[in-house]
Design a protein around this motif. Structure first.
Motif, PDB file in Angstrom:
ATOM      1  N   LYS A   1       0.816  -1.206   0.000  1.00  0.00           N
ATOM      2  CA  LYS A   1       0.000   0.000   0.000  1.00  0.00           C
ATOM      3  C   LYS A   1       0.859   1.269   0.000  1.00  0.00           C
ATOM      4  N   GLN A   2       1.942   1.242   0.769  1.00  0.00           N
ATOM      5  CA  GLN A   2       2.834   2.394   0.823  1.00  0.00           C
ATOM      6  C   GLN A   2       3.457   2.644  -0.540  1.00  0.00           C
ATOM      7  N   ARG A   3       3.897   1.532  -1.181  1.00  0.00           N
ATOM      8  CA  ARG A   3       4.487   1.704  -2.514  1.00  0.00           C
ATOM      9  C   ARG A   3       3.447   2.212  -3.511  1.00  0.00           C
ATOM     10  N   THR A   4       2.201   1.728  -3.359  1.00  0.00           N
ATOM     11  CA  THR A   4       1.130   2.200  -4.259  1.00  0.00           C
ATOM     12  C   THR A   4       0.868   3.690  -4.059  1.00  0.00           C
ATOM     13  N   LYS A   5       0.798   4.127  -2.784  1.00  0.00           N
ATOM     14  CA  LYS A   5       0.583   5.556  -2.499  1.00  0.00           C
ATOM     15  C   LYS A   5       1.712   6.413  -3.069  1.00  0.00           C
ATOM     16  N   GLU A   6       2.946   5.948  -2.864  1.00  0.00           N
ATOM     17  CA  GLU A   6       4.077   6.713  -3.385  1.00  0.00           C
ATOM     18  C   GLU A   6       4.027   6.789  -4.906  1.00  0.00           C
ATOM     19  N   ALA A   7       3.656   5.643  -5.534  1.00  0.00           N
ATOM     20  CA  ALA A   7       3.563   5.658  -6.994  1.00  0.00           C
ATOM     21  C   ALA A   7       2.459   6.600  -7.463  1.00  0.00           C
ATOM     22  N   GLU A   8       1.300   6.555  -6.753  1.00  0.00           N
ATOM     23  CA  GLU A   8       0.209   7.463  -7.124  1.00  0.00           C
ATOM     24  C   GLU A   8       0.600   8.917  -6.916  1.00  0.00           C
TER      25      GLU A   8
END
Length: 207
Positions: free
Chosen positions: A40-47
């Motif tokens: 989730k953290q990686r997804t947020k950073e990517a977004e």
């Protein structure tokens, strides 16, 4: 059931789960949760990175559009200026298609409805001959205006001559009064001299 010991299992992960009381009682897979949190953290950073990139692209495109609009506006203004210059120098009002409709002297240049009782343009069905009409009104008004101007000029000349005569008469009267004053002063002086001479003679006689 027999007591479970470390030597009873060959699976170390299962052994760790069994020995961990919290994990054994609740049944929570912390590794899976940690992996989900990390994902989730990686997804947020990517977004977030994608949003920042999109914002940068939007700002860049907006700037380019603004510059393009400014260039287009400047080009349009220059084109309008050149068009107005061309119209004013090469397309005067007298050569436009609408000049005959908008020219200020159209009425004075237009022919009258008829030029006389024998105008060939007026046939039996034209209904252009009426009792009491005045076809010479323009010429008569012009003659009357000339007559009024001549009368006005004559009256102005008469008034100018009268004013000149009045000024001349006033000047002559003033000169006459001045001469009378001079003569009166001279007579008074002569009388005073005569009186003085008479007094002198009387005084001589009385000695």
């Amino acid at each position: 059931m027999g007591r479970f010991t470390a030597g009873n299992s060959a699976d170390p992960e299962r052994l760790e789960r069994i020995l961990n009381a919290k994990q054994r009682l609740i049944g929570v897979d912390t590794n899976a949760l940690d992996a989900q949190v990390a994902e989730k953290q990686r997804t947020k950073e990517a977004e977030k990175a994608a949003e920042l990139l999109y914002a940068d692209l939007t700002a860049s495109h907006a700037g380019q559009l603004t510059l393009g609009q400014l260039d287009a506006d400047a080009a349009r203004k220059e084109w309008d200026k050149e068009l107005q210059t061309f119209r004013s120098t090469q397309q005067g009002k007298a050569i436009t298609h609408e000049w005959d409709l908008n020219r200020p002297d159209a009425k004075s240049r237009d022919s009258p409805a008829r030029l006389g009782d024998n105008d060939p343009r007026c046939g039996p069905a034209s209904l252009q001959q009426f009792a009491g009409e005045d076809l010479q009104i323009g010429e008569r008004v012009t003659a009357q205006m000339k007559q009024c101007k001549a009368w006005w000029d004559e009256q102005s000349a008469i008034k100018a001559r009268q004013a000149q005569q009045q000024r001349e008469q006033q000047g002559a009267y003033g000169e006459h009064i001045k001469n009378l004053d001079t003569l009166q002063s001279s007579m008074i002086g002569q009388e005073a001299a005569a009186r003085a001479e008479l007094a002198r003679q009387v005084a001589e006689a009385n000695r």
